[in-house]
Design a protein around this motif. Structure first.
Motif, PDB file in Angstrom:
ATOM      1  N   ILE A 164       7.065  -1.091  -6.227  1.00 55.52           N
ATOM      2  CA  ILE A 164       5.746  -1.650  -6.526  1.00 55.52           C
ATOM      3  C   ILE A 164       5.875  -2.676  -7.652  1.00 55.52           C
ATOM      4  CG2 ILE A 164       3.363  -1.091  -7.119  1.00 55.52           C
ATOM      5  CD1 ILE A 164       3.969   1.810  -6.324  1.00 55.52           C
ATOM      6  N   TYR A 165       5.321  -3.869  -7.410  1.00 51.98           N
ATOM      7  CA  TYR A 165       5.496  -4.945  -8.384  1.00 51.98           C
ATOM      8  C   TYR A 165       4.317  -5.912  -8.321  1.00 51.98           C
ATOM      9  CZ  TYR A 165       7.163  -9.318 -10.415  1.00 51.98           C
ATOM     10  OH  TYR A 165       7.273 -10.473 -11.149  1.00 51.98           O
ATOM     11  N   SER A 166       3.925  -6.438  -9.486  1.00 51.18           N
ATOM     12  CA  SER A 166       2.967  -7.543  -9.546  1.00 51.18           C
ATOM     13  C   SER A 166       3.166  -8.296 -10.849  1.00 51.18           C
ATOM     14  CB  SER A 166       1.521  -7.030  -9.458  1.00 51.18           C
ATOM     15  OG  SER A 166       0.612  -8.117  -9.581  1.00 51.18           O
ATOM     16  N   LYS A 167       3.072  -9.609 -10.775  1.00 51.17           N
ATOM     17  CA  LYS A 167       3.126 -10.438 -11.977  1.00 51.17           C
ATOM     18  C   LYS A 167       1.724 -10.831 -12.435  1.00 51.17           C
ATOM     19  CE  LYS A 167       3.660 -14.945  -9.660  1.00 51.17           C
ATOM     20  NZ  LYS A 167       3.436 -14.466  -8.283  1.00 51.17           N
ATOM     21  N   ASP A 168       0.704 -10.318 -11.735  1.00 43.92           N
ATOM     22  CA  ASP A 168      -0.683 -10.736 -11.981  1.00 43.92           C
ATOM     23  C   ASP A 168      -1.488  -9.707 -12.766  1.00 43.92           C
ATOM     24  OD1 ASP A 168      -0.103 -12.994 -10.432  1.00 43.92           O
ATOM     25  OD2 ASP A 168      -0.694 -11.953  -8.579  1.00 43.92           O
ATOM     26  N   LEU A 169      -0.822  -8.678 -13.305  1.00 46.57           N
ATOM     27  CA  LEU A 169      -1.503  -7.623 -14.044  1.00 46.57           C
ATOM     28  C   LEU A 169      -0.987  -7.548 -15.473  1.00 46.57           C
ATOM     29  CD1 LEU A 169      -1.475  -4.843 -11.305  1.00 46.57           C
ATOM     30  CD2 LEU A 169      -3.407  -6.281 -11.959  1.00 46.57           C
ATOM     31  N   LYS A 170      -1.815  -7.061 -16.368  1.00 44.51           N
ATOM     32  CA  LYS A 170      -1.471  -7.001 -17.789  1.00 44.51           C
ATOM     33  C   LYS A 170      -0.307  -6.067 -18.050  1.00 44.51           C
ATOM     34  CE  LYS A 170      -3.606  -6.153 -22.317  1.00 44.51           C
ATOM     35  NZ  LYS A 170      -4.878  -5.848 -23.022  1.00 44.51           N
ATOM     36  N   TYR A 171      -0.291  -4.912 -17.376  1.00 41.89           N
ATOM     37  CA  TYR A 171       0.753  -3.913 -17.621  1.00 41.89           C
ATOM     38  C   TYR A 171       1.702  -3.837 -16.428  1.00 41.89           C
ATOM     39  CZ  TYR A 171      -2.705  -2.648 -21.119  1.00 41.89           C
ATOM     40  OH  TYR A 171      -3.604  -2.697 -22.151  1.00 41.89           O
ATOM     41  N   PRO A 172       2.996  -3.700 -16.668  1.00 44.57           N
ATOM     42  CA  PRO A 172       3.974  -3.666 -15.566  1.00 44.57           C
ATOM     43  C   PRO A 172       3.799  -2.429 -14.695  1.00 44.57           C
ATOM     44  CG  PRO A 172       5.019  -3.099 -17.648  1.00 44.57           C
ATOM     45  CD  PRO A 172       3.636  -3.566 -17.992  1.00 44.57           C
ATOM     46  N   LEU A 173       4.182  -2.566 -13.441  1.00 43.67           N
ATOM     47  CA  LEU A 173       4.073  -1.474 -12.478  1.00 43.67           C
ATOM     48  C   LEU A 173       5.432  -0.814 -12.272  1.00 43.67           C
ATOM     49  CD1 LEU A 173       1.816  -3.180  -9.781  1.00 43.67           C
ATOM     50  CD2 LEU A 173       1.121  -1.856 -11.783  1.00 43.67           C
ATOM     51  N   SER A 174       5.382   0.402 -11.782  1.00 45.08           N
ATOM     52  CA  SER A 174       6.604   1.117 -11.420  1.00 45.08           C
ATOM     53  C   SER A 174       6.278   2.024 -10.245  1.00 45.08           C
ATOM     54  CB  SER A 174       7.128   1.944 -12.608  1.00 45.08           C
ATOM     55  OG  SER A 174       6.180   2.938 -12.967  1.00 45.08           O
ATOM     56  N   ASP A 175       7.286   2.705  -9.745  1.00 48.29           N
ATOM     57  CA  ASP A 175       7.054   3.622  -8.619  1.00 48.29           C
ATOM     58  C   ASP A 175       6.526   4.952  -9.147  1.00 48.29           C
ATOM     59  OD1 ASP A 175       8.037   1.558  -7.161  1.00 48.29           O
ATOM     60  OD2 ASP A 175       9.941   2.524  -6.664  1.00 48.29           O
ATOM     61  N   PHE A 176       5.322   4.893  -9.756  1.00 53.31           N
ATOM     62  CA  PHE A 176       4.766   6.100 -10.350  1.00 53.31           C
ATOM     63  C   PHE A 176       4.467   7.154  -9.296  1.00 53.31           C
ATOM     64  CE2 PHE A 176       1.249   3.473  -9.211  1.00 53.31           C
ATOM     65  CZ  PHE A 176       1.364   2.297  -9.935  1.00 53.31           C
ATOM     66  N   THR A 177       4.578   8.390  -9.707  1.00 50.18           N
ATOM     67  CA  THR A 177       4.415   9.514  -8.780  1.00 50.18           C
ATOM     68  C   THR A 177       3.145  10.314  -9.043  1.00 50.18           C
ATOM     69  OG1 THR A 177       5.755  10.922 -10.219  1.00 50.18           O
ATOM     70  CG2 THR A 177       6.898   9.746  -8.460  1.00 50.18           C
ATOM     71  N   ASP A 190      -7.415 -15.111 -11.228  1.00 49.12           N
ATOM     72  CA  ASP A 190      -8.499 -14.950 -10.268  1.00 49.12           C
ATOM     73  C   ASP A 190      -8.022 -14.440  -8.912  1.00 49.12           C
ATOM     74  OD1 ASP A 190      -7.207 -17.209  -9.443  1.00 49.12           O
ATOM     75  OD2 ASP A 190      -8.943 -18.539  -9.582  1.00 49.12           O
ATOM     76  N   THR A 191      -6.738 -14.213  -8.780  1.00 48.35           N
ATOM     77  CA  THR A 191      -6.195 -13.489  -7.634  1.00 48.35           C
ATOM     78  C   THR A 191      -5.102 -12.547  -8.128  1.00 48.35           C
ATOM     79  OG1 THR A 191      -4.539 -15.190  -7.131  1.00 48.35           O
ATOM     80  CG2 THR A 191      -6.658 -15.349  -5.984  1.00 48.35           C
ATOM     81  N   VAL A 192      -4.918 -11.487  -7.405  1.00 51.66           N
ATOM     82  CA  VAL A 192      -3.877 -10.510  -7.723  1.00 51.66           C
ATOM     83  C   VAL A 192      -3.094 -10.218  -6.454  1.00 51.66           C
ATOM     84  CG1 VAL A 192      -3.390  -8.123  -8.391  1.00 51.66           C
ATOM     85  CG2 VAL A 192      -5.104  -9.432  -9.632  1.00 51.66           C
ATOM     86  N   THR A 193      -1.782 -10.326  -6.537  1.00 54.69           N
ATOM     87  CA  THR A 193      -0.914  -9.926  -5.431  1.00 54.69           C
ATOM     88  C   THR A 193      -0.074  -8.736  -5.875  1.00 54.69           C
ATOM     89  OG1 THR A 193      -0.801 -12.152  -4.498  1.00 54.69           O
ATOM     90  CG2 THR A 193       0.987 -10.625  -3.917  1.00 54.69           C
ATOM     91  N   ILE A 194      -0.100  -7.701  -5.076  1.00 52.03           N
ATOM     92  CA  ILE A 194       0.719  -6.512  -5.339  1.00 52.03           C
ATOM     93  C   ILE A 194       1.740  -6.399  -4.222  1.00 52.03           C
ATOM     94  CG2 ILE A 194       0.725  -3.999  -5.609  1.00 52.03           C
ATOM     95  CD1 ILE A 194      -2.187  -4.256  -6.599  1.00 52.03           C
ATOM     96  N   GLU A 195       2.989  -6.332  -4.604  1.00 50.82           N
ATOM     97  CA  GLU A 195       4.070  -6.167  -3.639  1.00 50.82           C
ATOM     98  C   GLU A 195       4.514  -4.704  -3.644  1.00 50.82           C
ATOM     99  OE1 GLU A 195       7.209  -8.892  -4.508  1.00 50.82           O
ATOM    100  OE2 GLU A 195       5.816 -10.538  -4.953  1.00 50.82           O
ATOM    101  N   ALA A 196       4.779  -4.171  -2.460  1.00 51.54           N
ATOM    102  CA  ALA A 196       5.227  -2.780  -2.368  1.00 51.54           C
ATOM    103  C   ALA A 196       5.760  -2.523  -0.966  1.00 51.54           C
ATOM    104  CB  ALA A 196       4.088  -1.815  -2.680  1.00 51.54           C
ATOM    105  N   GLU A 197       6.461  -1.424  -0.843  1.00 55.22           N
ATOM    106  CA  GLU A 197       6.891  -0.933   0.466  1.00 55.22           C
ATOM    107  C   GLU A 197       6.282   0.451   0.634  1.00 55.22           C
ATOM    108  OE1 GLU A 197      11.129  -1.020   0.690  1.00 55.22           O
ATOM    109  OE2 GLU A 197      11.264  -3.147   0.146  1.00 55.22           O
ATOM    110  N   GLY A 198       5.267   0.551   1.486  1.00 55.35           N
ATOM    111  CA  GLY A 198       4.596   1.831   1.698  1.00 55.35           C
ATOM    112  C   GLY A 198       3.107   1.744   1.399  1.00 55.35           C
ATOM    113  N   ASP A 199       2.474   2.905   1.231  1.00 53.86           N
ATOM    114  CA  ASP A 199       1.018   3.018   1.107  1.00 53.86           C
ATOM    115  C   ASP A 199       0.601   3.284  -0.338  1.00 53.86           C
ATOM    116  OD1 ASP A 199       0.984   2.751   3.830  1.00 53.86           O
ATOM    117  OD2 ASP A 199       0.525   4.850   4.254  1.00 53.86           O
ATOM    118  N   TYR A 200      -0.465   2.597  -0.740  1.00 54.34           N
ATOM    119  CA  TYR A 200      -1.051   2.820  -2.055  1.00 54.34           C
ATOM    120  C   TYR A 200      -2.526   2.460  -2.000  1.00 54.34           C
ATOM    121  CZ  TYR A 200      -0.224  -2.224  -2.309  1.00 54.34           C
ATOM    122  OH  TYR A 200      -0.191  -3.569  -2.038  1.00 54.34           O
ATOM    123  N   LEU A 201      -3.277   2.952  -2.967  1.00 57.20           N
ATOM    124  CA  LEU A 201      -4.721   2.754  -3.007  1.00 57.20           C
ATOM    125  C   LEU A 201      -5.064   1.948  -4.248  1.00 57.20           C
ATOM    126  CD1 LEU A 201      -7.519   3.509  -1.787  1.00 57.20           C
ATOM    127  CD2 LEU A 201      -7.469   5.552  -3.232  1.00 57.20           C
TER     128      LEU A 201
END
Length: 206
Positions: A164-177, A190-201
């Motif tokens: 899970i990754y995005s450069k458009d958010l204030k705090y870095p992402l990780s594969d949190f469980t 004004d846009t956010v792109t989130i990259e990931a492999e799999g399902d998230y909400l």
């Protein structure tokens, strides 16, 4: 968040009836509203007529059922809730794009259940969003992009996604469980792109 997410079909859940302008606008701009069982009486009391009323009908008065018997679809299956019965009705009818409102509030266990169910609906083929009085839940798979405003609050609840990754958010992402680990982030642009492999909400606060 800039919203113009009006869908022809909307499901009204039997949680707290919407009071905020965004879910009310989503609800009242729909061409067809399917009410989950007891939600129908609230909807009718607001001067509206449901397209269909779906559920086991245990929350409807006898008089109400008689008045609206022509649009009631009674499904007695106790293995699914009324929201899922309504979603299955739409999907079985070939309708894959719809919004859900009024599915949160009242009992917290029902709220958690309904929120998690939209992940199942996505995997059943639905393009669905769930609007509350405070924000919108968007089930996601893989890379997704959203229109937002800078400094808008955004949370990510991971189901099975990796990388899970995005450069458009204030705090870095990780594969949190754990669900709380991806909450309370903030948009930068004004846009956010989130990259990931799999399902998230994704939850975006208005």
């Amino acid at each position: 968040m800039r919203l113009n997410d009006y869908k022809k079909f909307v499901i009204l859940g039997n949680g707290e009836y919407p009071t905020s302008s965004i879910p009310l606008s989503i609800l009242y701009n729909a061409e067809h509203v399917i009410c989950c069982d007891g939600a129908a009486e609230n909807y009718v009391s607001n001067g509206m007529l449901p397209y269909k009323i779906i559920g086991d009908c245990d929350s409807l008065s006898k008089n109400f059922k008689n008045l609206y018997k022509n649009i009631i679809i009674q499904v007695t299956d106790q293995e699914t809730n009324d929201l899922t019965k309504s979603v299955k009705y739409l999907l079985d009818s070939g309708i894959t794009e719809f919004n859900i409102v009024g599915a949160t509030g009242k009992r917290e266990d029902h709220t958690l259940g309904n929120i998690s169910l939209i992940m199942d609906y996505m995997n059943m083929g639905a393009n669905v969003r769930m609007y509350t009085d405070y924000g919108v839940f968007i089930p996601c798979h893989g890379t997704c992009t959203f229109s937002t405003n800078p400094k808008q609050q955004l949370s990510i609840i991971n189901f099975d996604a990796k990388r899970i990754y995005s450069k458009d958010l204030k705090y870095p992402l990780s594969d949190f469980t754990k669900w709380w680990q991806g909450t309370l982030n903030e948009t930068l642009y004004d846009t956010v792109t989130i990259e990931a492999e799999g399902d998230y909400l994704v939850y975006i606060n208005y």
